[in-house]
Design an enzyme around this catalytic site. Structure first.
Site, PDB file in Angstrom:
ATOM      1  N   GLU A   1       0.817  -1.217   0.000  1.00  0.00           N
ATOM      2  CA  GLU A   1       0.000   0.000   0.000  1.00  0.00           C
ATOM      3  C   GLU A   1       0.851   1.267   0.000  1.00  0.00           C
ATOM      4  O   GLU A   1       0.457   2.292  -0.558  1.00  0.00           O
ATOM      5  CB  GLU A   1      -0.951   0.011   1.201  1.00  0.00           C
ATOM      6  CG  GLU A   1      -2.096  -0.991   1.103  1.00  0.00           C
ATOM      7  CD  GLU A   1      -1.731  -2.374   1.624  1.00  0.00           C
ATOM      8  OE1 GLU A   1      -0.535  -2.608   1.942  1.00  0.00           O
ATOM      9  OE2 GLU A   1      -2.630  -3.228   1.718  1.00  0.00           O
TER      10      GLU A   1
ATOM     11  N   MET B   1      24.701   7.937   2.527  1.00  0.00           N
ATOM     12  CA  MET B   1      24.592   9.259   3.123  1.00  0.00           C
ATOM     13  C   MET B   1      24.874   9.209   4.622  1.00  0.00           C
ATOM     14  O   MET B   1      25.562  10.068   5.170  1.00  0.00           O
ATOM     15  CB  MET B   1      23.197   9.838   2.850  1.00  0.00           C
ATOM     16  CG  MET B   1      23.038  11.280   3.272  1.00  0.00           C
ATOM     17  SD  MET B   1      24.197  12.367   2.414  1.00  0.00           S
ATOM     18  CE  MET B   1      23.152  13.084   1.155  1.00  0.00           C
TER      19      MET B   1
ATOM     20  N   LYS C   1     -17.312  -0.105   5.719  1.00  0.00           N
ATOM     21  CA  LYS C   1     -17.854  -1.097   4.789  1.00  0.00           C
ATOM     22  C   LYS C   1     -19.378  -0.983   4.654  1.00  0.00           C
ATOM     23  O   LYS C   1     -19.920  -1.101   3.557  1.00  0.00           O
ATOM     24  CB  LYS C   1     -17.466  -2.485   5.293  1.00  0.00           C
ATOM     25  CG  LYS C   1     -17.777  -3.613   4.323  1.00  0.00           C
ATOM     26  CD  LYS C   1     -17.280  -4.935   4.911  1.00  0.00           C
ATOM     27  CE  LYS C   1     -17.861  -6.124   4.164  1.00  0.00           C
ATOM     28  NZ  LYS C   1     -16.971  -6.612   3.110  1.00  0.00           N
TER      29      LYS C   1
ATOM     30  N   PHE D   1     -11.682  -6.670  13.950  1.00  0.00           N
ATOM     31  CA  PHE D   1     -10.632  -7.228  13.100  1.00  0.00           C
ATOM     32  C   PHE D   1     -10.235  -6.200  12.038  1.00  0.00           C
ATOM     33  O   PHE D   1     -11.089  -5.625  11.375  1.00  0.00           O
ATOM     34  CB  PHE D   1     -11.128  -8.510  12.434  1.00  0.00           C
ATOM     35  CG  PHE D   1     -10.112  -9.095  11.488  1.00  0.00           C
ATOM     36  CD1 PHE D   1      -8.904  -9.590  11.960  1.00  0.00           C
ATOM     37  CD2 PHE D   1     -10.362  -9.129  10.125  1.00  0.00           C
ATOM     38  CE1 PHE D   1      -7.957 -10.106  11.083  1.00  0.00           C
ATOM     39  CE2 PHE D   1      -9.428  -9.657   9.245  1.00  0.00           C
ATOM     40  CZ  PHE D   1      -8.224 -10.143   9.722  1.00  0.00           C
ATOM     41  N   GLN D   2      -8.952  -5.969  11.874  1.00  0.00           N
ATOM     42  CA  GLN D   2      -8.399  -4.997  10.919  1.00  0.00           C
ATOM     43  C   GLN D   2      -8.995  -3.603  11.096  1.00  0.00           C
ATOM     44  O   GLN D   2      -9.325  -2.929  10.127  1.00  0.00           O
ATOM     45  CB  GLN D   2      -8.551  -5.494   9.473  1.00  0.00           C
ATOM     46  CG  GLN D   2      -7.672  -6.713   9.218  1.00  0.00           C
ATOM     47  CD  GLN D   2      -7.509  -7.058   7.748  1.00  0.00           C
ATOM     48  OE1 GLN D   2      -8.400  -6.809   6.946  1.00  0.00           O
ATOM     49  NE2 GLN D   2      -6.378  -7.664   7.406  1.00  0.00           N
TER      50      GLN D   2
END
Lengths: 515, 165
Positions: free
Chosen positions: A49, A429, A161, A111-112
């Site tokens: 993502e 760096m 949802k 959940f999630q």
């Protein structure tokens, strides 16, 4: 006619002119993905993502449109945070749609579940939790409006949802009403007159250009202005492609790894005209000795940028041979309109120093946040926006491995991005700082395991080349650029090169380390 | 330096953390905060008292203006304004001290709003300084519990802020 929330969302995106979105499906966005099959909008399936958000970000940087990314709730959504913060720091217009658990479960540790409005509050221009499908069209309209107007920035819309599944009569609002938001500002005419007088009176004016110049598409005006007053132009990393770096008035980048002459020009100037820049600490060095003799005119769309870091007199709202050689050859062998993205580190500064950008919106880099792993997904997004143009990710071996899974996306969508890896087997760096300021104690910066990048490319179905001799560089760049599809070109470079000049953190611009 | 700021905001969920986040993100404490709807019920008015570096507070004030849900920010630092706060104090009041509590209440034009054989609950309004003085006088008599509303302020004069602006 009634539509479901997910249909309304996609219809709104279509009406906003969105052609391509980037994302990754999951449980709480499955309805959106189902309806996506019946929508004219293209979707690119990234492999992470974070990469989806970077790709959408770069899509916005090269097109000037609003980039769109979709992620599922919980871990999918939290993976977007680095991408969102990157876009926020560089003022990139984006809309991020995150799925959310159904409204009755919010706050229940479902959940999630993750509180995305809370998590992204400090790194978005604005964000929304949609609680009623009847508000959805208005919110999407507002999200796009807020993202692209004023000082642009990312807007997150958290979409539960059940709201995606609920239905409402679809009507897209024609106008946006936000009484607390007034994005367009015209300069006060009296202040403008004062600015003209200051410019006329100045003997050593310098123009200092930031990312705002790119975002507002003002390259032509800038060129005309610079030629009119015959002032040298120095750009920040973000402003680089808004002024042709080959122009006689260009003195290149200023700041920590700026050119000697840009930093001296700023230090000696009697008038500094800042255009769409924010006086970042990497630019100014020690504030007390920054442009000590200069009056400062600061033009910026965001009043919070003015006087934030420096005093403002008038607000208006052995080195680098082989590396240098690779980058200069690249410039020579690529088209003028080739788009270059970078990761973060030495290769990024070398690119800024040695690759002469000529056209606006051709240099895509994470200037503000400094996100390693940005360049590859950014190149992917730029290539999706312009399938016919050359798109090159200049990368280091460290950064590249932070999102190398996106090779799969490139191959799947036949996006012919060319990846240049300047491989020194170091986090260069940080190693440079350790060398200069920590007595060469190289703690955890050596990448002990040498990676076979040619085999890695082949594992994904891409092409890989590798060279270690300077005399082979030119031929390999030619071959790499000519090879169809995604290509990795690995250049094994000297392991302990430094980016110079360098202004040590906290020092003044006239205290450069030159060798 | 102390700053008193009024912030007019959309009366919606989620606005308070946006505002408070600008303070906490810079390590500034909010000394007091009071919020309630205005004449226009879709708008709430927050009164925030904070203290800190003037330059950083000017930034905070500009950042507040930038929030989409913020309609207006008024910093009262350089303006003339009326300031009032309310306090309720539960003070021990046994036989010999009952009369003393009432005398202090009278001097401060405060009110007794609850009485038991062993305590008075006193309500008072005024400037924060006046309330401090009242509390200090009551303290030796035995303070049991105290709550303050935090100040609210309005600019002096006939001019007023209207949402229709």
């Amino acid at each position: 006619m009634k539509k479901t929330g997910s249909q309304i969302l996609l219809e709104c995106l279509r009406l906003e002119g969105v052609e391509t979105v980037f994302g990754y499906p999951g449980g709480t966005v499955i309805n959106i993905y189902d309806d996506l099959m019946d929508s004219p909008i293209n979707h690119i399936l990234n492999r992470h993502e974070q990469a989806a958000v970077h790709a959408a970000d770069a899509y916005a940087r090269v097109t000037g449109e609003v980039g769109v990314a979709i992620a599922t709730s919980g871990p999918g959504a939290t993976n977007t945070v680095t991408g969102i913060a990157t876009a926020y720091m560089d003022s990139i217009p984006m809309v991020i749609i995150s799925g959310q658990v159904p409204t009755p479960l919010i706050g229940n540790d479902a959940f999630q579940e993750a509180d995305m409005v809370g998590i992204t509050r400090p790194v978005t221009k604005h964000n929304y939790l949609v609680r009623d499908v009847k508000d959805l069209a208005r919110i999407i309209k507002q999200a796009f409006y807020i993202a692209r107007t004023g000082r642009p920035g990312p807007v997150l819309v958290d979409l539960p949802k059940d709201v995606q599944m609920d239905s409402a009569i679809f009507e897209y609002p024609e106008t946006v009403e936000l009484r607390g938001y007034k994005p367009t500002v015209s300069a006060n005419p009296r202040q403008l007159k004062k600015a003209v007088q200051m410019i006329l009176a100045a003997r050593k004016p310098v123009i200092y250009v930031g990312g705002g110049a790119t975002l507002s598409d003002m390259s032509d005006d800038l060129l005309e202005f610079a030629e009119l007053i015959q002032a040298p132009v120095t750009t920040t990393l973000m402003g680089m492609s808004s002024f042709p770096q080959t122009h006689p008035l260009s003195v290149g980048m200023l700041g920590m790894h700026g050119t000697f002459y840009a930093n001296m020009a700023v230090t000696e100037s009697d008038l500094l005209i800042a255009l769409g820049a924010r006086f970042d600490d990497r630019v100014t060095g020690k504030i007390a000795t920054f442009a000590p003799h200069a009056k400062i005119i600061h033009v910026d769309i965001d009043p919070t940028s003015i006087k934030k870091n420096v005093r403002v007199d008038l607000p208006l709202v052995g080195m680098l041979q082989d590396v240098l050689f690779v980058i200069e050859k690249l410039r020579e062998l690529t088209d003028d309109d080739a788009i270059v993205t970078t990761e973060v580190g030495q290769h990024q500064m070398w690119t800024a120093q040695f690759f002469d950008f000529i056209q606006p919106r051709t240099f895509v880099t994470s200037g503000g946040l400094g996100t390693m792993g940005f360049g590859l997904p950014a190149a992917l997004g730029a290539q999706a926006a312009f399938p016919e143009r050359q798109v090159i990710d200049i990368s280091g071996d460290g950064s590249f491995q932070m999102n190398s899974q996106e090779l799969a996306t490139l191959v799947q969508y036949r996006l012919p991005v060319k990846i240049v890896i300047l491989n020194n087997n170091f986090l260069g760096m940080v190693r440079q700082w350790q060398q200069l300021f920590f007595d060469k104690r190289y703690s955890q910066t050596c990448m002990e395991l040498p990676i076979d990048f040619v085999k890695l490319a082949e594992a994904y179905g891409a092409t890989g080349f590798s060279v270690s001799k300077p005399e082979e560089v030119e031929e390999m760049i030619r071959k790499g650029l000519e090879t169809p599809g995604p290509v990795i070109m690995e250049f094994k470079v000297a392991r302990e090169e430094n980016v110079l000049p360098m202004v040590p953190a906290g020092a003044g611009l006239n205290e450069m380390v030159l060798v | 330096m102390k700053h008193t700021i009024s912030v007019l905001v959309e009366n919606e969920f989620g606005v308070l953390p946006r505002v408070s986040g600008l303070f906490s993100g810079r390590g500034f404490n909010i000394d007091s905060l009071s919020v309630a709807p205005t004449l226009d019920p879709t708008i709430s008015r927050m009164t925030i008292v904070t203290s800190g570096d003037d330059r950083i507070l000017e930034q905070v004030s500009k950042q507040l203006n930038k929030l989409i849900d913020v309609i207006k920010v008024i910093d009262f630092t350089e303006q003339d304004y009326v300031e009032r706060e309310m306090v309720m104090v539960k003070v021990a009041a046994e036989a010999e001290s009952r009369a003393e509590v009432l005398r202090i209440v009278d001097i401060f034009r405060a009110k007794v709003v609850d009485v038991t054989p062993r305590s008075y609950t006193v309500e008072a309004t005024g400037t924060p300084e006046k309330l401090n003085a009242l509390v200090e006088l009551l303290r030796p008599l035995g303070l049991k519990e105290l709550v303050r509303s935090g100040p609210i302020v309005l600019g002096r004069g006939a001019k007023a802020w209207k949402s229709a602006e």
